[in-house]
Design a protein around this motif. Structure first.
Motif, PDB file in Angstrom:
ATOM      1  N   PRO A 146      15.666   7.922  -9.804  1.00  0.00           N
ATOM      2  CA  PRO A 146      14.911   6.753  -9.329  1.00  0.00           C
ATOM      3  C   PRO A 146      13.629   7.117  -8.600  1.00  0.00           C
ATOM      4  CG  PRO A 146      17.246   6.484  -8.862  1.00  0.00           C
ATOM      5  CD  PRO A 146      17.074   7.883  -9.364  1.00  0.00           C
ATOM      6  N   LEU A 147      13.582   8.306  -8.014  1.00  0.00           N
ATOM      7  CA  LEU A 147      12.375   8.783  -7.354  1.00  0.00           C
ATOM      8  C   LEU A 147      11.173   8.717  -8.294  1.00  0.00           C
ATOM      9  CD1 LEU A 147      11.157  10.346  -4.835  1.00  0.00           C
ATOM     10  CD2 LEU A 147      11.624  12.416  -6.164  1.00  0.00           C
ATOM     11  N   PHE A 148      11.421   8.960  -9.585  1.00  0.00           N
ATOM     12  CA  PHE A 148      10.348   8.976 -10.581  1.00  0.00           C
ATOM     13  C   PHE A 148      10.288   7.700 -11.410  1.00  0.00           C
ATOM     14  CE2 PHE A 148      11.753  13.464 -10.118  1.00  0.00           C
ATOM     15  CZ  PHE A 148      10.611  13.957  -9.500  1.00  0.00           C
ATOM     16  N   THR A 149      11.445   7.060 -11.628  1.00  0.00           N
ATOM     17  CA  THR A 149      11.471   5.895 -12.511  1.00  0.00           C
ATOM     18  C   THR A 149      11.241   4.581 -11.787  1.00  0.00           C
ATOM     19  OG1 THR A 149      13.883   5.649 -12.272  1.00  0.00           O
ATOM     20  CG2 THR A 149      13.094   7.076 -14.056  1.00  0.00           C
ATOM     21  N   ASP A 150      11.449   4.565 -10.456  1.00  0.00           N
ATOM     22  CA  ASP A 150      11.312   3.332  -9.678  1.00  0.00           C
ATOM     23  C   ASP A 150      10.319   3.563  -8.557  1.00  0.00           C
ATOM     24  OD1 ASP A 150      11.598   0.853  -8.570  1.00  0.00           O
ATOM     25  OD2 ASP A 150      13.631   1.149  -7.837  1.00  0.00           O
ATOM     26  N   THR A 151       9.041   3.629  -8.907  1.00  0.00           N
ATOM     27  CA  THR A 151       8.005   3.914  -7.920  1.00  0.00           C
ATOM     28  C   THR A 151       6.676   3.331  -8.390  1.00  0.00           C
ATOM     29  OG1 THR A 151       6.928   5.652  -6.626  1.00  0.00           O
ATOM     30  CG2 THR A 151       7.377   6.143  -8.940  1.00  0.00           C
ATOM     31  N   SER A 152       5.809   3.046  -7.432  1.00  0.00           N
ATOM     32  CA  SER A 152       4.477   2.553  -7.773  1.00  0.00           C
ATOM     33  C   SER A 152       3.416   3.620  -7.575  1.00  0.00           C
ATOM     34  CB  SER A 152       4.141   1.314  -6.926  1.00  0.00           C
ATOM     35  OG  SER A 152       4.242   1.609  -5.557  1.00  0.00           O
ATOM     36  N   VAL A 153       3.814   4.807  -7.150  1.00  0.00           N
ATOM     37  CA  VAL A 153       2.886   5.923  -6.980  1.00  0.00           C
ATOM     38  C   VAL A 153       3.639   7.212  -7.314  1.00  0.00           C
ATOM     39  CG1 VAL A 153       3.411   6.137  -4.514  1.00  0.00           C
ATOM     40  CG2 VAL A 153       1.279   7.067  -5.406  1.00  0.00           C
ATOM     41  N   PRO A 154       3.045   8.116  -8.070  1.00  0.00           N
ATOM     42  CA  PRO A 154       3.759   9.343  -8.435  1.00  0.00           C
ATOM     43  C   PRO A 154       4.133  10.159  -7.197  1.00  0.00           C
ATOM     44  CG  PRO A 154       1.805   9.053  -9.806  1.00  0.00           C
ATOM     45  CD  PRO A 154       1.712   8.038  -8.708  1.00  0.00           C
ATOM     46  N   PRO A 155       5.354  10.675  -7.136  1.00  0.00           N
ATOM     47  CA  PRO A 155       5.730  11.551  -6.029  1.00  0.00           C
ATOM     48  C   PRO A 155       4.975  12.879  -6.099  1.00  0.00           C
ATOM     49  CG  PRO A 155       7.663  10.690  -7.176  1.00  0.00           C
ATOM     50  CD  PRO A 155       6.486  10.398  -8.033  1.00  0.00           C
ATOM     51  N   ILE A 156       5.060  13.618  -5.017  1.00  0.00           N
ATOM     52  CA  ILE A 156       4.552  14.989  -4.953  1.00  0.00           C
ATOM     53  C   ILE A 156       5.758  15.912  -4.909  1.00  0.00           C
ATOM     54  CG2 ILE A 156       3.197  16.648  -3.608  1.00  0.00           C
ATOM     55  CD1 ILE A 156       1.721  14.198  -2.402  1.00  0.00           C
ATOM     56  N   VAL A 157       5.815  16.880  -5.783  1.00  0.00           N
ATOM     57  CA  VAL A 157       6.917  17.842  -5.798  1.00  0.00           C
ATOM     58  C   VAL A 157       6.364  19.193  -5.373  1.00  0.00           C
ATOM     59  CG1 VAL A 157       8.625  19.056  -7.200  1.00  0.00           C
ATOM     60  CG2 VAL A 157       8.212  16.607  -7.564  1.00  0.00           C
ATOM     61  N   ILE A 158       6.868  19.722  -4.251  1.00  0.00           N
ATOM     62  CA  ILE A 158       6.428  20.999  -3.704  1.00  0.00           C
ATOM     63  C   ILE A 158       7.487  22.035  -4.029  1.00  0.00           C
ATOM     64  CG2 ILE A 158       5.711  22.224  -1.630  1.00  0.00           C
ATOM     65  CD1 ILE A 158       5.068  19.443  -0.409  1.00  0.00           C
ATOM     66  N   THR A 159       7.150  23.023  -4.813  1.00  0.00           N
ATOM     67  CA  THR A 159       8.153  23.925  -5.342  1.00  0.00           C
ATOM     68  C   THR A 159       7.631  25.353  -5.406  1.00  0.00           C
ATOM     69  OG1 THR A 159       9.736  24.178  -7.163  1.00  0.00           O
ATOM     70  CG2 THR A 159       7.509  23.442  -7.751  1.00  0.00           C
ATOM     71  N   THR A 160       8.325  26.204  -6.166  1.00  0.00           N
ATOM     72  CA  THR A 160       8.007  27.621  -6.238  1.00  0.00           C
ATOM     73  C   THR A 160       7.686  28.022  -7.670  1.00  0.00           C
ATOM     74  OG1 THR A 160      10.319  28.243  -6.612  1.00  0.00           O
ATOM     75  CG2 THR A 160       9.577  28.105  -4.321  1.00  0.00           C
ATOM     76  N   GLU A 161       7.097  29.204  -7.791  1.00  0.00           N
ATOM     77  CA  GLU A 161       6.829  29.735  -9.123  1.00  0.00           C
ATOM     78  C   GLU A 161       8.127  30.023  -9.870  1.00  0.00           C
ATOM     79  OE1 GLU A 161       4.309  33.120  -8.831  1.00  0.00           O
ATOM     80  OE2 GLU A 161       2.614  32.007  -7.989  1.00  0.00           O
ATOM     81  N   ALA A 162       9.187  30.380  -9.136  1.00  0.00           N
ATOM     82  CA  ALA A 162      10.447  30.749  -9.775  1.00  0.00           C
ATOM     83  C   ALA A 162      11.277  29.545 -10.218  1.00  0.00           C
ATOM     84  CB  ALA A 162      11.269  31.614  -8.821  1.00  0.00           C
ATOM     85  N   ALA A 163      10.970  28.376  -9.702  1.00  0.00           N
ATOM     86  CA  ALA A 163      11.771  27.187 -10.035  1.00  0.00           C
ATOM     87  C   ALA A 163      11.599  26.827 -11.507  1.00  0.00           C
ATOM     88  CB  ALA A 163      11.353  26.013  -9.156  1.00  0.00           C
ATOM     89  N   ARG A 164      12.689  26.427 -12.112  1.00  0.00           N
ATOM     90  CA  ARG A 164      12.651  26.020 -13.512  1.00  0.00           C
ATOM     91  C   ARG A 164      12.982  24.530 -13.577  1.00  0.00           C
ATOM     92  NH1 ARG A 164      15.538  30.916 -16.927  1.00  0.00           N
ATOM     93  NH2 ARG A 164      14.132  32.605 -16.218  1.00  0.00           N
ATOM     94  N   THR A 191       0.870  -1.171   0.000  1.00  0.00           N
ATOM     95  CA  THR A 191       0.000   0.000   0.000  1.00  0.00           C
ATOM     96  C   THR A 191       0.906   1.219   0.000  1.00  0.00           C
ATOM     97  OG1 THR A 191      -1.624  -1.225   1.326  1.00  0.00           O
ATOM     98  CG2 THR A 191      -1.905   1.160   1.181  1.00  0.00           C
ATOM     99  N   PRO A 192       1.299   1.680  -1.189  1.00  0.00           N
ATOM    100  CA  PRO A 192       2.359   2.684  -1.265  1.00  0.00           C
ATOM    101  C   PRO A 192       1.930   4.040  -0.742  1.00  0.00           C
ATOM    102  CG  PRO A 192       1.416   2.312  -3.423  1.00  0.00           C
ATOM    103  CD  PRO A 192       0.800   1.286  -2.516  1.00  0.00           C
ATOM    104  N   LEU A 193       2.869   4.715  -0.082  1.00  0.00           N
ATOM    105  CA  LEU A 193       2.633   6.084   0.324  1.00  0.00           C
ATOM    106  C   LEU A 193       3.494   6.980  -0.553  1.00  0.00           C
ATOM    107  CD1 LEU A 193       4.462   6.921   3.698  1.00  0.00           C
ATOM    108  CD2 LEU A 193       5.241   5.247   2.051  1.00  0.00           C
ATOM    109  N   PRO A 194       3.026   8.162  -0.901  1.00  0.00           N
ATOM    110  CA  PRO A 194       3.812   9.017  -1.776  1.00  0.00           C
ATOM    111  C   PRO A 194       4.994   9.644  -1.056  1.00  0.00           C
ATOM    112  CG  PRO A 194       1.793  10.108  -1.127  1.00  0.00           C
ATOM    113  CD  PRO A 194       1.706   8.715  -0.594  1.00  0.00           C
ATOM    114  N   ILE A 195       6.016   9.979  -1.829  1.00  0.00           N
ATOM    115  CA  ILE A 195       7.146  10.761  -1.347  1.00  0.00           C
ATOM    116  C   ILE A 195       6.913  12.201  -1.789  1.00  0.00           C
ATOM    117  CG2 ILE A 195       9.646  11.028  -1.318  1.00  0.00           C
ATOM    118  CD1 ILE A 195       8.763   8.292  -0.327  1.00  0.00           C
ATOM    119  N   ALA A 196       6.875  13.128  -0.838  1.00  0.00           N
ATOM    120  CA  ALA A 196       6.710  14.549  -1.145  1.00  0.00           C
ATOM    121  C   ALA A 196       8.065  15.234  -1.003  1.00  0.00           C
ATOM    122  CB  ALA A 196       5.680  15.188  -0.215  1.00  0.00           C
TER     123      ALA A 196
END
Length: 217
Positions: A96-114, A78-83
């Motif tokens: 690997p955070l994105f390529t080796d997972t069974s649930v999409p991560p959550i990315v918390i970022t800023t408007e200025a981040a590219r 029962t996977p929990l997401p990584i934020a």
């Protein structure tokens, strides 16, 4: 202790959002050996680390820790997401955070981040710096109330400064690491935050400490 008793001891409070930080430190305050916390690990620490994930709804971690520790995504039954918190957009879709997972991560970022497009639930929580109050509120809005804060020291320190950390599980490793490694929390200068000691467990020479912030409900 039995696994059931351990789960009861470390359980999150019900009916509220709660942030528990999980860290390991050497006896002289180092958060890592050769740049990684694994150098301080032990079977007892690993058990509490995994238990923290089993009891949580989400893991919260800074991008620097993801890169340094080689984080992978959630892969349990029962996977929990990584934020992941990143103000500068240092994440790439080949991690690997994105390529080796069974649930999409959550990315918390800023408007200025590219950042390049990521296979993630991207949350904008600030213009130049991540507003961690918004970050926690966004997790809670997704039904993720039991938050397991795994690092790193900068994110932990800023969360403490914002009054967002309710509890700390600290494993004290029986080594003197010396060196120039960080302490488990650093960031804005704030008045000391009082903690109440909830429990102490011992396995061989390793101490497993549970603290609660004194003014937490």
């Amino acid at each position: 202790m039995t696994d059931t008793a351990l789960e009861s001891l470390y359980a999150y409070p019900r009916d509220r959002t709660w942030v528990t930080a999980n860290f390991v430190s050497s006896a002289d305050g180092s958060v890592s050996v050769d740049g990684r916390s694994a150098g301080l690990g032990s079977p007892a620490d690993k058990k509490i680390y995994l238990l923290g994930r089993e009891l949580a709804d989400v893991v919260l971690v800074g991008a620097g820790t993801v890169l340094a520790e080689g984080y992978r995504g959630a892969r349990r039954a029962t996977p929990l997401p990584i934020a992941v918190v990143t103000a500068r957009g240092t994440l790439t879709p080949d991690l690997p955070l994105f390529t080796d997972t069974s649930v999409p991560p959550i990315v918390i970022t800023t408007e200025a981040a590219r950042m390049p497009p990521l296979p993630a639930d991207v949350v904008i929580a600030g213009e130049q710096e991540v507003d961690l109050n918004v970050a926690v509120a966004e997790l809670a809005a997704r039904g993720l109330h039991r938050i397991d804060l795994e690092g790193g020291p900068r994110l932990f320190g800023t969360m403490v400064a914002e009054g967002l950390v309710d509890a700390l599980n600290l494993t004290l490793a029986p080594v003197l690491a010396v060196g120039d490694a960080s302490r488990i929390a650093h960031g804005p200068v704030v008045p000391p935050v009082g903690l109440a000691l909830e429990s102490v467990l011992r396995e061989d020479d390793v101490l497993l400490l549970r603290y609660r912030r004194r003014n937490s409900g």
